[in-house]
Design a protein around this motif. Sequence first.
Motif, PDB file in Angstrom:
ATOM      1  N   GLY A 136     -44.683 -31.461  40.637  1.00 27.38           N
ATOM      2  CA  GLY A 136     -43.980 -32.511  39.902  1.00 27.38           C
ATOM      3  C   GLY A 136     -43.338 -31.924  38.665  1.00 27.38           C
ATOM      4  N   PHE A 137     -42.538 -32.748  37.999  1.00 24.30           N
ATOM      5  CA  PHE A 137     -41.842 -32.248  36.813  1.00 24.30           C
ATOM      6  C   PHE A 137     -42.806 -32.074  35.633  1.00 24.30           C
ATOM      7  N   ILE A 185     -54.108 -30.928  26.109  1.00 28.17           N
ATOM      8  CA  ILE A 185     -54.056 -31.454  27.478  1.00 28.17           C
ATOM      9  C   ILE A 185     -52.604 -31.595  27.926  1.00 28.17           C
ATOM     10  N   HIS A 186     -52.209 -30.731  28.825  1.00 30.15           N
ATOM     11  CA  HIS A 186     -50.859 -30.768  29.394  1.00 30.15           C
ATOM     12  C   HIS A 186     -50.958 -29.942  30.662  1.00 30.15           C
ATOM     13  N   THR A 187     -51.037 -30.606  31.812  1.00 36.17           N
ATOM     14  CA  THR A 187     -51.470 -29.903  33.023  1.00 36.17           C
ATOM     15  C   THR A 187     -50.515 -28.792  33.445  1.00 36.17           C
ATOM     16  N   HIS A 188     -49.209 -28.991  33.251  1.00 34.70           N
ATOM     17  CA  HIS A 188     -48.282 -27.941  33.679  1.00 34.70           C
ATOM     18  C   HIS A 188     -48.564 -26.631  32.957  1.00 34.70           C
ATOM     19  N   VAL A 189     -48.690 -26.711  31.644  1.00 36.11           N
ATOM     20  CA  VAL A 189     -48.929 -25.504  30.854  1.00 36.11           C
ATOM     21  C   VAL A 189     -50.316 -24.937  31.166  1.00 36.11           C
ATOM     22  N   GLN A 190     -51.278 -25.809  31.352  1.00 34.79           N
ATOM     23  CA  GLN A 190     -52.644 -25.340  31.609  1.00 34.79           C
ATOM     24  C   GLN A 190     -52.782 -24.626  32.953  1.00 34.79           C
ATOM     25  N   ILE A 191     -52.096 -25.175  33.960  1.00 37.33           N
ATOM     26  CA  ILE A 191     -52.284 -24.651  35.313  1.00 37.33           C
ATOM     27  C   ILE A 191     -51.392 -23.448  35.607  1.00 37.33           C
ATOM     28  N   THR A 192     -50.180 -23.462  35.039  1.00 40.80           N
ATOM     29  CA  THR A 192     -49.178 -22.488  35.452  1.00 40.80           C
ATOM     30  C   THR A 192     -49.377 -21.153  34.746  1.00 40.80           C
ATOM     31  N   GLU A 193     -49.503 -20.121  35.544  1.00 40.48           N
ATOM     32  CA  GLU A 193     -49.719 -18.792  34.989  1.00 40.48           C
ATOM     33  C   GLU A 193     -48.483 -18.302  34.242  1.00 40.48           C
ATOM     34  N   GLY A 194     -48.677 -17.645  33.140  1.00 35.27           N
ATOM     35  CA  GLY A 194     -47.560 -17.077  32.393  1.00 35.27           C
ATOM     36  C   GLY A 194     -46.850 -18.065  31.486  1.00 35.27           C
ATOM     37  N   VAL A 195     -47.359 -19.276  31.413  1.00 36.35           N
ATOM     38  CA  VAL A 195     -46.754 -20.273  30.519  1.00 36.35           C
ATOM     39  C   VAL A 195     -47.727 -20.555  29.379  1.00 36.35           C
ATOM     40  N   ASP A 196     -47.224 -20.477  28.166  1.00 36.05           N
ATOM     41  CA  ASP A 196     -48.077 -20.713  27.004  1.00 36.05           C
ATOM     42  C   ASP A 196     -47.777 -22.049  26.351  1.00 36.05           C
ATOM     43  N   ARG A 197     -48.729 -22.512  25.586  1.00 31.86           N
ATOM     44  CA  ARG A 197     -48.544 -23.719  24.789  1.00 31.86           C
ATOM     45  C   ARG A 197     -47.369 -23.560  23.831  1.00 31.86           C
ATOM     46  N   PHE A 198     -46.622 -24.600  23.662  1.00 33.12           N
ATOM     47  CA  PHE A 198     -45.551 -24.661  22.662  1.00 33.12           C
ATOM     48  C   PHE A 198     -44.646 -23.430  22.700  1.00 33.12           C
ATOM     49  N   GLU A 199     -44.381 -23.010  23.936  1.00 35.17           N
ATOM     50  CA  GLU A 199     -43.534 -21.851  24.146  1.00 35.17           C
ATOM     51  C   GLU A 199     -42.076 -22.307  24.227  1.00 35.17           C
ATOM     52  N   ASN A 200     -41.863 -23.425  24.903  1.00 41.32           N
ATOM     53  CA  ASN A 200     -40.508 -23.932  25.090  1.00 41.32           C
ATOM     54  C   ASN A 200     -40.577 -25.457  25.101  1.00 41.32           C
ATOM     55  N   ARG A 201     -39.697 -26.076  24.336  1.00 35.97           N
ATOM     56  CA  ARG A 201     -39.793 -27.527  24.209  1.00 35.97           C
ATOM     57  C   ARG A 201     -39.483 -28.258  25.509  1.00 35.97           C
ATOM     58  N   GLY A 261     -46.940 -38.243  45.048  1.00 43.30           N
ATOM     59  CA  GLY A 261     -46.851 -37.942  43.619  1.00 43.30           C
ATOM     60  C   GLY A 261     -47.984 -36.971  43.357  1.00 43.30           C
ATOM     61  N   HIS A 262     -48.042 -36.429  42.160  1.00 45.78           N
ATOM     62  CA  HIS A 262     -49.054 -35.391  41.948  1.00 45.78           C
ATOM     63  C   HIS A 262     -49.868 -35.650  40.688  1.00 45.78           C
ATOM     64  N   GLY A 263     -49.723 -36.854  40.137  1.00 45.46           N
ATOM     65  CA  GLY A 263     -50.311 -37.169  38.837  1.00 45.46           C
ATOM     66  C   GLY A 263     -51.781 -36.821  38.748  1.00 45.46           C
ATOM     67  N   LEU A 264     -52.560 -37.406  39.649  1.00 44.37           N
ATOM     68  CA  LEU A 264     -54.002 -37.208  39.560  1.00 44.37           C
ATOM     69  C   LEU A 264     -54.404 -35.790  39.992  1.00 44.37           C
ATOM     70  N   ASN A 265     -53.721 -35.287  41.027  1.00 43.26           N
ATOM     71  CA  ASN A 265     -54.044 -33.931  41.495  1.00 43.26           C
ATOM     72  C   ASN A 265     -53.901 -32.905  40.373  1.00 43.26           C
ATOM     73  N   ASN A 266     -52.851 -33.042  39.571  1.00 41.54           N
ATOM     74  CA  ASN A 266     -52.645 -32.074  38.492  1.00 41.54           C
ATOM     75  C   ASN A 266     -53.824 -32.076  37.513  1.00 41.54           C
ATOM     76  N   PHE A 267     -54.331 -33.264  37.211  1.00 35.00           N
ATOM     77  CA  PHE A 267     -55.497 -33.324  36.313  1.00 35.00           C
ATOM     78  C   PHE A 267     -56.728 -32.702  36.984  1.00 35.00           C
ATOM     79  N   LYS A 268     -56.864 -32.941  38.283  1.00 34.10           N
ATOM     80  CA  LYS A 268     -58.013 -32.354  39.009  1.00 34.10           C
ATOM     81  C   LYS A 268     -57.950 -30.826  38.978  1.00 34.10           C
ATOM     82  N   ILE A 269     -56.752 -30.300  39.196  1.00 37.68           N
ATOM     83  CA  ILE A 269     -56.595 -28.838  39.185  1.00 37.68           C
ATOM     84  C   ILE A 269     -56.880 -28.291  37.784  1.00 37.68           C
ATOM     85  N   ALA A 270     -56.337 -28.983  36.777  1.00 33.93           N
ATOM     86  CA  ALA A 270     -56.560 -28.530  35.388  1.00 33.93           C
ATOM     87  C   ALA A 270     -58.040 -28.583  35.023  1.00 33.93           C
TER      88      ALA A 270
END
Length: 657
Positions: free
Chosen positions: A77-78, A125-141, A58-67
């Motif tokens: 992860g999803f 705080i939302h690791t996918h949006v924070q980590i992923t390049e080219g993705v902005d907050r509240f861009e897509n639900r 799983g990637h739960g904790l890793n994502n927070f570490k990366i963020a």
Amino acid sequence: MSNHDKAITNTSASPYVKLKSINFGDCKWTSGFWSEKVETAQEKMLPYMGDLLCGDIGHGLNNFKIAAGEKEGEHKGFYWHDGDFFKFMEAKTYIYALSKDESILNELDEYIALIGRAQEEDGYIHTHVQITEGVDRFENRKYHEMYNFGHLFIAASVHNRLTGKNNFLDIAVKQADLLHAYFMPDTKHYQRFGFNQTQIMGLVELYRTVKDEKYLRLAEKFINRRGTYEIKHDSTTEGYPIGDMVQERTPLRESEEAVGHAVLALYYYAGAADVYAETGEKALIDALDKLWENVTDKKMYVTGAVGQAHYGASTSLDMIEEGFIDAYMMPNMTAYNETCANLCNAMFSHRMMGIKEESRYADIIELVLFNSGLSGISLEGKDYFYSNPLRMVNNTRNYDAHADVTESPVRQPYLECFCCPPNLVRTICKSSGWAYNLSENGVAVVLFGGNNLETTMIDGSSLKLSQDTDYPWKGIVKITVDECKDSAFDIKVRIPKWAVGSTLKVNGEDAGVDVNPGTFATITRTWKAGDTIVLDMPMEVTLLEGHDRIEEVRNQLAIKRGPIVYCMETPDLPENTGILDVYLQGNTSFEAVHKPDFLGGVTVVETEVLLRQGKTDDMYQRVTKPVFNSHKTQLVPYYSWSNRGQAEMTVFMPVVW
Ligand SMILES: [Zn+2]
């Protein structure tokens, strides 16, 4: 006044809730079914899940570490994986509250500190949006920000209540304040962001925790926005179906039919019930009444499962995924029945029970817990079902057909889409918090199982009860009053709808109250320590048929005993016998036999079935009088299927009378 602000859902000050939640930990399972499940959760389910989520599977904790900038790498992860991790933390918090094991508290503190370091200055705080390049907050639900925030608010509220600490809550409040800043104003871009709307429940729970009304208003705003805009794709909706899929076509207050994704729908309804609990708005509860009836009386499986189809259409012809289709359209083999959806059905019903003070809602909670909820995890506690169909036939589905495989013929040790496992485990961990509720001058016995209750009534007086039972295998429940106030009060005992012919005795004599299945039997008297109540529910093996309009089960039966739904599984058939060859004999005997060493200790149903001979693989074939062989066998509880290797299984079987 009530001092029950340490409940899972803290309804202690909710003006429109009649049955208040007890403080979590006031009731503890002491023996029997749920006691064993919670023990398995503590010893097997949670440690195993922790290894998954905190490691590299799983990637739960890793994502927070990366963020937080403490590890290199990409988000894995999803989108909703943060939410999965918050649910895991919530489950751990319940076990801490029950065990007072300091090491759990310390472990949670470490996660919280990391999440705090990953949280941005303004609260986001939302690791996918924070980590992923080219993705902005509240861009897509579809990024599920609302879902992750909601689970953060709930987990942090529970953590604050049960540990007395503010560290997690502070993170949640910071995020909620940011959410308020973005979403309270009437901006066009943000109006459609309700997608998987856990944030509504979460905001109400946060309101109950910190008493700031702005969170309640924001929760209400998310409901009010639905159905106020044109249903067509815009930049915030690309990537998932629109309209009924996300309950945005019809304003909630005008809704009469459950539509769309079942998890999205039920989290939304549960959140709306939470809002009603605080506001008492009639239009809201009128709609929720209709929706609850529609779900449980038109679109629910006999196991309490919901969400009939992986792909389909709503009656407005919106495409939907993983959700509700037409009333009475109940395919067994292709039923989707996501574990989360089934659990949400119980969560929605739990809220409705509190609001209405009616026992029929608890029947649904129990149905889900013992059947379509529990089927989501193996007896050992390490393998998961996402989808919970009522029939499994080998070689009829291509399980690799979809990129995001969620249907599997056997439980899986890890699901890439990991929403269900922590949802189920937290539900098992918190189940004792659902066992009782408090009425104005009394207590309601909601769930049966060996337990001790040590609580205070709403007027502040001390109340201690104990429950002694072998439920769900036996129907006798003995409740002993161990300590209580001197003046009269009510003990409301749930009489399940299936429990026809139940009797209720107080100190060995007829309780002298109405004992109607599907209601609470209310015994009002001046109780004293040592008083006993004995509820005796006849545990007959029952044959169930579906409504005539359910084509998929015409001339078929399901077997139920007490709250447990049974199924036939191929390990109990002769080799090379297919599950579709099995016919029940309606007029033969069905005998309940308890097997303490089988499948973790279950009561099976023994009977003689007929095995159809001589069918071919032709799509249509000529039939004269079918040939049957008779076979003595057993049916096992539905929740326990697929614990003996890959097997075929069915709940409904054709009947010969
Ligand atoms: Zn799920």
